[in-house]
Scaffold this motif. Structure first.
Motif, PDB file in Angstrom:
ATOM      1  N   ALA A  15     -42.792   5.970  12.408  1.00  0.00           N
ATOM      2  CA  ALA A  15     -42.910   6.840  11.246  1.00  0.00           C
ATOM      3  C   ALA A  15     -43.966   6.278  10.305  1.00  0.00           C
ATOM      4  N   ILE A  16     -44.694   7.163   9.672  1.00  0.00           N
ATOM      5  CA  ILE A  16     -45.670   6.752   8.677  1.00  0.00           C
ATOM      6  C   ILE A  16     -45.003   6.836   7.318  1.00  0.00           C
ATOM      7  N   THR A  17     -45.090   5.766   6.554  1.00  0.00           N
ATOM      8  CA  THR A  17     -44.547   5.797   5.208  1.00  0.00           C
ATOM      9  C   THR A  17     -45.692   5.669   4.225  1.00  0.00           C
ATOM     10  N   THR A  18     -45.602   6.413   3.164  1.00  0.00           N
ATOM     11  CA  THR A  18     -46.624   6.398   2.133  1.00  0.00           C
ATOM     12  C   THR A  18     -46.058   5.692   0.916  1.00  0.00           C
ATOM     13  N   PRO A  19     -46.815   4.783   0.315  1.00  0.00           N
ATOM     14  CA  PRO A  19     -46.314   4.115  -0.877  1.00  0.00           C
ATOM     15  C   PRO A  19     -46.034   5.115  -1.989  1.00  0.00           C
ATOM     16  N   LEU A  20     -45.009   4.838  -2.802  1.00  0.00           N
ATOM     17  CA  LEU A  20     -44.655   5.739  -3.886  1.00  0.00           C
ATOM     18  C   LEU A  20     -45.747   5.825  -4.932  1.00  0.00           C
ATOM     19  N   ASN A  21     -46.334   4.700  -5.289  1.00  0.00           N
ATOM     20  CA  ASN A  21     -47.325   4.662  -6.353  1.00  0.00           C
ATOM     21  C   ASN A  21     -48.652   4.185  -5.794  1.00  0.00           C
ATOM     22  N   GLU A  22     -49.386   5.095  -5.181  1.00  0.00           N
ATOM     23  CA  GLU A  22     -50.666   4.741  -4.589  1.00  0.00           C
ATOM     24  C   GLU A  22     -51.681   4.414  -5.674  1.00  0.00           C
ATOM     25  N   GLU A  82     -29.064  -0.958  -4.960  1.00  0.00           N
ATOM     26  CA  GLU A  82     -29.942  -1.611  -5.924  1.00  0.00           C
ATOM     27  C   GLU A  82     -31.340  -1.101  -5.585  1.00  0.00           C
ATOM     28  N   VAL A  83     -31.996  -0.471  -6.547  1.00  0.00           N
ATOM     29  CA  VAL A  83     -33.275   0.163  -6.286  1.00  0.00           C
ATOM     30  C   VAL A  83     -34.362  -0.472  -7.146  1.00  0.00           C
ATOM     31  N   GLY A  84     -35.420  -0.906  -6.489  1.00  0.00           N
ATOM     32  CA  GLY A  84     -36.594  -1.418  -7.182  1.00  0.00           C
ATOM     33  C   GLY A  84     -37.717  -0.407  -7.080  1.00  0.00           C
ATOM     34  N   GLU A  85     -38.939  -0.845  -7.362  1.00  0.00           N
ATOM     35  CA  GLU A  85     -40.080   0.064  -7.290  1.00  0.00           C
ATOM     36  C   GLU A  85     -40.451   0.421  -5.855  1.00  0.00           C
ATOM     37  N   LYS A  86     -40.277  -0.540  -4.936  1.00  0.00           N
ATOM     38  CA  LYS A  86     -40.699  -0.311  -3.556  1.00  0.00           C
ATOM     39  C   LYS A  86     -39.598  -0.578  -2.535  1.00  0.00           C
ATOM     40  N   GLN A  87     -38.508  -1.209  -2.973  1.00  0.00           N
ATOM     41  CA  GLN A  87     -37.469  -1.611  -2.036  1.00  0.00           C
ATOM     42  C   GLN A  87     -36.090  -1.228  -2.560  1.00  0.00           C
ATOM     43  N   THR A  88     -35.135  -1.197  -1.630  1.00  0.00           N
ATOM     44  CA  THR A  88     -33.752  -0.938  -1.991  1.00  0.00           C
ATOM     45  C   THR A  88     -32.829  -1.746  -1.093  1.00  0.00           C
ATOM     46  N   ALA A  89     -31.663  -2.077  -1.629  1.00  0.00           N
ATOM     47  CA  ALA A  89     -30.604  -2.737  -0.862  1.00  0.00           C
ATOM     48  C   ALA A  89     -29.358  -1.871  -1.002  1.00  0.00           C
ATOM     49  N   ILE A  90     -28.594  -1.756   0.068  1.00  0.00           N
ATOM     50  CA  ILE A  90     -27.465  -0.823   0.103  1.00  0.00           C
ATOM     51  C   ILE A  90     -26.214  -1.540   0.582  1.00  0.00           C
ATOM     52  N   ASP A  91     -25.093  -1.278  -0.094  1.00  0.00           N
ATOM     53  CA  ASP A  91     -23.782  -1.785   0.304  1.00  0.00           C
ATOM     54  C   ASP A  91     -22.880  -0.590   0.595  1.00  0.00           C
ATOM     55  N   THR A 121     -37.144   8.697   1.104  1.00  0.00           N
ATOM     56  CA  THR A 121     -37.570   8.142  -0.182  1.00  0.00           C
ATOM     57  C   THR A 121     -38.846   7.311  -0.111  1.00  0.00           C
ATOM     58  N   ALA A 122     -39.252   6.875   1.061  1.00  0.00           N
ATOM     59  CA  ALA A 122     -40.388   5.971   1.271  1.00  0.00           C
ATOM     60  C   ALA A 122     -40.140   4.585   0.689  1.00  0.00           C
ATOM     61  N   LEU A 123     -38.895   4.294   0.301  1.00  0.00           N
ATOM     62  CA  LEU A 123     -38.533   2.943  -0.128  1.00  0.00           C
ATOM     63  C   LEU A 123     -38.249   2.099   1.103  1.00  0.00           C
ATOM     64  N   GLU A 124     -38.596   0.835   1.057  1.00  0.00           N
ATOM     65  CA  GLU A 124     -38.272  -0.082   2.144  1.00  0.00           C
ATOM     66  C   GLU A 124     -36.830  -0.554   1.960  1.00  0.00           C
TER      67      GLU A 124
END
Length: 150
Positions: A15-22, A82-91, A121-124
């Protein structure tokens, strides 16, 4: 001379992912943690062997909330993010059907949640932690026990 924007070449099966804030974008995109929670919750529920999300208390609260007119449904019970600008962690807190192989269900849930969240979401997704809190037995009903007194 105008530089062409860098293109990503597609590799079959990826899959191609595009950064949120290019760089050079005319604005900023942010994604709410509620959005990530909903996507992760729906993706987890798609897997065979998952009976419900959340522990006993959150499931009981969700069942009660659904009975209140206009309250909607709780699609985020058992999902913390937990959501950051480019990444997220999920429980995730899961209730698994009796007889399902827990390790295989957890592996399938993790894979499906990562794929859905990253695609939508294009978040990692850097991690998906899964806690299996209960097993649903075939003879158990989902209705909370009613009290003898009113």
């Amino acid at each position: 001379m105008v530089q062409p924007s860098p293109r990503r070449t597609e590799v079959p099966g990826t899959a191609i992912t595009t950064p949120l804030n290019e760089d050079g974008a005319a604005g900023r995109t942010t994604i709410s943690s509620l959005v990530v929670q909903k996507v992760a919750g729906l993706a987890a529920r798609e897997i065979a062997g998952v009976h419900a999300l959340g522990g006993g208390v959150s499931r009981a609260f969700g069942a009660l909330k659904e009975r209140i007119p206009g309250s909607g449904t709780t699609s985020t019970a058992g999902v913390a993010v937990e959501v950051g600008e480019k990444q997220t962690a999920i429980d995730l807190d899961l209730v698994v059907e009796y007889g399902a192989r827990i390790v295989e269900v957890a592996r399938a849930v993790r894979r499906n949640v990562i794929e859905a969240v990253e695609q939508i979401t294009a978040l990692e997704v850097i991690e998906v932690n899964i806690a299996v809190n209960d097993i649903h037995l075939p003879d158990e009903d989902d209705e909370p026990e009613s009290s003898r007194v009113e």
